[in-house]
Design a protein around this motif. Structure first.
Motif, PDB file in Angstrom:
ATOM      1  N   SER A   2       0.807  -1.219   0.000  1.00 20.10           N
ATOM      2  CA  SER A   2       0.000   0.000   0.000  1.00 20.10           C
ATOM      3  C   SER A   2       0.838   1.266   0.000  1.00 20.10           C
ATOM      4  O   SER A   2       0.311   2.347  -0.196  1.00 20.10           O
ATOM      5  N   THR A   3       2.136   1.154   0.244  1.00 15.06           N
ATOM      6  CA  THR A   3       2.993   2.337   0.291  1.00 15.06           C
ATOM      7  C   THR A   3       4.138   2.185  -0.703  1.00 15.06           C
ATOM      8  O   THR A   3       4.511   1.067  -1.067  1.00 15.06           O
ATOM      9  N   PRO A   4       4.729   3.304  -1.131  1.00 13.27           N
ATOM     10  CA  PRO A   4       5.853   3.219  -2.076  1.00 13.27           C
ATOM     11  C   PRO A   4       6.998   2.357  -1.568  1.00 13.27           C
ATOM     12  O   PRO A   4       7.621   1.621  -2.339  1.00 13.27           O
ATOM     13  N   SER A   5       7.296   2.407  -0.251  1.00 17.20           N
ATOM     14  CA  SER A   5       8.412   1.617   0.274  1.00 17.20           C
ATOM     15  C   SER A   5       8.161   0.124   0.107  1.00 17.20           C
ATOM     16  O   SER A   5       9.089  -0.647  -0.137  1.00 17.20           O
ATOM     17  N   HIS A   6       6.905  -0.303   0.234  1.00 19.11           N
ATOM     18  CA  HIS A   6       6.584  -1.718   0.088  1.00 19.11           C
ATOM     19  C   HIS A   6       6.705  -2.189  -1.351  1.00 19.11           C
ATOM     20  O   HIS A   6       6.756  -3.391  -1.604  1.00 19.11           O
ATOM     21  N   ARG A   7       6.727  -1.255  -2.292  1.00 18.21           N
ATOM     22  CA  ARG A   7       6.896  -1.620  -3.694  1.00 18.21           C
ATOM     23  C   ARG A   7       8.357  -1.483  -4.141  1.00 18.21           C
ATOM     24  O   ARG A   7       8.673  -1.682  -5.309  1.00 18.21           O
ATOM     25  N   ASP A   8       9.219  -1.153  -3.213  1.00 16.38           N
ATOM     26  CA  ASP A   8      10.647  -0.992  -3.487  1.00 16.38           C
ATOM     27  C   ASP A   8      11.350  -2.304  -3.171  1.00 16.38           C
ATOM     28  O   ASP A   8      11.333  -2.777  -2.031  1.00 16.38           O
ATOM     29  N   ILE A   9      11.975  -2.925  -4.166  1.00 14.70           N
ATOM     30  CA  ILE A   9      12.579  -4.239  -3.958  1.00 14.70           C
ATOM     31  C   ILE A   9      13.709  -4.184  -2.943  1.00 14.70           C
ATOM     32  O   ILE A   9      13.964  -5.166  -2.230  1.00 14.70           O
ATOM     33  N   SER A  10      14.384  -3.038  -2.801  1.00 20.46           N
ATOM     34  CA  SER A  10      15.445  -2.934  -1.796  1.00 20.46           C
ATOM     35  C   SER A  10      14.854  -2.984  -0.383  1.00 20.46           C
ATOM     36  O   SER A  10      15.463  -3.531   0.540  1.00 20.46           O
ATOM     37  N   PHE A  11      13.661  -2.422  -0.213  1.00 21.89           N
ATOM     38  CA  PHE A  11      12.973  -2.509   1.079  1.00 21.89           C
ATOM     39  C   PHE A  11      12.628  -3.966   1.386  1.00 21.89           C
ATOM     40  O   PHE A  11      12.861  -4.463   2.498  1.00 21.89           O
ATOM     41  N   THR A  12      12.091  -4.657   0.391  1.00 23.20           N
ATOM     42  CA  THR A  12      11.757  -6.065   0.575  1.00 23.20           C
ATOM     43  C   THR A  12      12.992  -6.872   0.951  1.00 23.20           C
ATOM     44  O   THR A  12      12.938  -7.738   1.831  1.00 23.20           O
ATOM     45  N   SER A  13      14.113  -6.586   0.324  1.00 20.03           N
ATOM     46  CA  SER A  13      15.356  -7.294   0.634  1.00 20.03           C
ATOM     47  C   SER A  13      15.784  -7.055   2.079  1.00 20.03           C
ATOM     48  O   SER A  13      16.218  -7.985   2.768  1.00 20.03           O
ATOM     49  N   ARG A  14      15.653  -5.807   2.540  1.00 18.40           N
ATOM     50  CA  ARG A  14      16.025  -5.501   3.926  1.00 18.40           C
ATOM     51  C   ARG A  14      15.147  -6.251   4.912  1.00 18.40           C
ATOM     52  O   ARG A  14      15.625  -6.774   5.918  1.00 18.40           O
ATOM     53  N   VAL A  15      13.851  -6.302   4.614  1.00 22.24           N
ATOM     54  CA  VAL A  15      12.934  -7.009   5.501  1.00 22.24           C
ATOM     55  C   VAL A  15      13.285  -8.494   5.559  1.00 22.24           C
ATOM     56  O   VAL A  15      13.313  -9.100   6.634  1.00 22.24           O
ATOM     57  N   PHE A  16      13.585  -9.090   4.404  1.00 25.20           N
ATOM     58  CA  PHE A  16      13.945 -10.507   4.394  1.00 25.20           C
ATOM     59  C   PHE A  16      15.266 -10.753   5.111  1.00 25.20           C
ATOM     60  O   PHE A  16      15.433 -11.773   5.782  1.00 25.20           O
ATOM     61  N   ASN A  17      16.206  -9.828   4.982  1.00 24.87           N
ATOM     62  CA  ASN A  17      17.469  -9.980   5.705  1.00 24.87           C
ATOM     63  C   ASN A  17      17.242 -10.024   7.208  1.00 24.87           C
ATOM     64  O   ASN A  17      17.865 -10.813   7.930  1.00 24.87           O
ATOM     65  N   ILE A  18      16.340  -9.151   7.703  1.00 28.69           N
ATOM     66  CA  ILE A  18      16.072  -9.069   9.141  1.00 28.69           C
ATOM     67  C   ILE A  18      15.201 -10.229   9.618  1.00 28.69           C
ATOM     68  O   ILE A  18      15.515 -10.908  10.605  1.00 28.69           O
ATOM     69  N   ASN A  19      14.114 -10.478   8.917  1.00 28.49           N
ATOM     70  CA  ASN A  19      13.098 -11.412   9.400  1.00 28.49           C
ATOM     71  C   ASN A  19      13.356 -12.869   9.048  1.00 28.49           C
ATOM     72  O   ASN A  19      12.816 -13.749   9.708  1.00 28.49           O
ATOM     73  N   VAL A  20      14.160 -13.123   8.015  1.00 24.25           N
ATOM     74  CA  VAL A  20      14.331 -14.502   7.561  1.00 24.25           C
ATOM     75  C   VAL A  20      15.801 -14.912   7.493  1.00 24.25           C
ATOM     76  O   VAL A  20      16.243 -15.836   8.189  1.00 24.25           O
ATOM     77  N   LEU A  21      16.570 -14.233   6.660  1.00 22.27           N
ATOM     78  CA  LEU A  21      17.934 -14.693   6.394  1.00 22.27           C
ATOM     79  C   LEU A  21      18.823 -14.653   7.628  1.00 22.27           C
ATOM     80  O   LEU A  21      19.696 -15.510   7.798  1.00 22.27           O
ATOM     81  N   SER A  22      18.624 -13.679   8.507  1.00 23.46           N
ATOM     82  CA  SER A  22      19.420 -13.625   9.737  1.00 23.46           C
ATOM     83  C   SER A  22      19.172 -14.857  10.601  1.00 23.46           C
ATOM     84  O   SER A  22      20.099 -15.419  11.191  1.00 23.46           O
ATOM     85  N   HIS A  23      17.919 -15.305  10.664  1.00 27.82           N
ATOM     86  CA  HIS A  23      17.576 -16.488  11.448  1.00 27.82           C
ATOM     87  C   HIS A  23      18.228 -17.740  10.859  1.00 27.82           C
ATOM     88  O   HIS A  23      18.752 -18.586  11.577  1.00 27.82           O
ATOM     89  N   ILE A  24      18.184 -17.839   9.527  1.00 27.56           N
ATOM     90  CA  ILE A  24      18.766 -19.008   8.864  1.00 27.56           C
ATOM     91  C   ILE A  24      20.283 -19.020   9.039  1.00 27.56           C
ATOM     92  O   ILE A  24      20.884 -20.061   9.325  1.00 27.56           O
ATOM     93  N   GLU A  25      20.906 -17.859   8.889  1.00 24.42           N
ATOM     94  CA  GLU A  25      22.364 -17.791   9.036  1.00 24.42           C
ATOM     95  C   GLU A  25      22.803 -18.151  10.449  1.00 24.42           C
ATOM     96  O   GLU A  25      23.773 -18.897  10.639  1.00 24.42           O
TER      97      GLU A  25
END
Length: 202
Positions: A2-25
Motif C-alpha cells: 500500500s505504500t511506495p516503500s513496500h513496492r521498493d525491492i530494496s525494502f523487501t530485501s532488507r525485511v527478508f534480511n532481518i526477518n528470515v535470512l538472519s535467522h537461517i544464518e
C-alpha cells in the motif's frame, strides 16, 4: 504493497534480511554447537505465517518463510534423531503499549463487555507471552499457539473454509482499506520516533 516503500525491492530485501535470512544464518552458524550441547532453537513466529493479511504483505511473506524453513528443519532433526529441538511460537496479537499506540489511530467503538471478551479471546498478554517462552525452554514443545483461541480459529478457517469465502470474510472483518492504510502509517511514524526498524514488521 500500500505504500511506495513496500513496492521498493530494496525494502523487501532488507525485511527478508532481518526477518528470515538472519535467522537461517544464525542457525547454520550454531547448529554444530547445539548438537554437542543438546540445545534448543526457539523461533518467534506469527499466525500471519499461515494466512494472508492485507496491508502487511511483506511481513506475512517473511513469516511464511520462517515457518517453511524451521518446520522443515524440525523434521530433519527428528529424522536423524538429533538432540536439538525446535520450538516454533505462533503468536497472535499481543497487548504491548506499542500496539496500543498504533491502534489508537482508529476509532473503535464497542461496549465494555465486548472489549473484555476480545481481550480474553483474541489479545494476549505480554507477561504471559514471556512465561510461555521461558517454560518452553524446559518442556520443549514442537509448536506453541498463543492466544490459543484466535490462532487456532484463524488456522482452522484458513484451512477448511472455501478459500474465496475465507478471503471475503477476512476482508469484511478487517475494515475498509483506508483504515488499514492509516494504521500502518501510524505504525511507521511511531517506529521512526523510537528508532525502530520498520522493516522488521513489514
Amino acid at each position: 504493497i500500500s505504500t511506495p516503500s513496500h513496492r521498493d525491492i530494496s525494502f523487501t530485501s532488507r525485511v527478508f534480511n532481518i526477518n528470515v535470512l538472519s535467522h537461517i544464518e544464525l542457525t547454520h552458524l550454531f547448529l554444530g554447537d547445539l548438537e554437542r550441547s543438546a540445545g534448543q532453537i526457539q523461533v518467534t513466529g506469527s499466525m500471519l505465517g499461515s494466512c494472508p493479511f492485507y496491508q502487511a504483505g511483506i511481513y506475512v511473506t517473511t513469516k511464511h518463510a520462517l515457518n517453511g524453513f524451521f518446520y522443515t528443519l524440525q523434521q530433519e532433526l527428528l529424522a536423524k534423531q538429533s538432540p536439538v529441538t525446535v520450538t516454533v511460537f505462533t503468536f497472535g496479537v499481543i497487548a504491548t503499549p506499542f500496539l496500543g499506540a498504533v491502534t489508537s489511530e482508529l476509532d473503535h467503538k464497542s461496549s465494555e463487555s465486548s472489549a473484555d471478551l476480545s481481550a480474553s479471546l483474541v489479545v494476549g498478554g505480554v507477561e504471559e507471552s514471556a512465561q510461555i517462552i521461558v517454560s518452553s525452554a524446559i518442556n520443549r514443545p514442537r509448536n506453541v499457539d498463543y492466544p490459543v483461541f484466535i490462532v487456532k480459529t484463524t488456522r482452522f478457517l484458513s484451512n477448511f473454509l472455501p478459500f474465496s469465502l475465507y478471503q471475503d470474510m477476512m476482508t469484511m472483518s478487517l475494515g475498509n482499506y483506508e483504515d488499514g492504510v492509516k494504521v500502518w502509517a501510524k505504525f511507521r511514524e511511531l517506529s521512526a520516533n523510537i528508532g525502530y526498524q520498520t522493516g522488521n514488521m513489514g
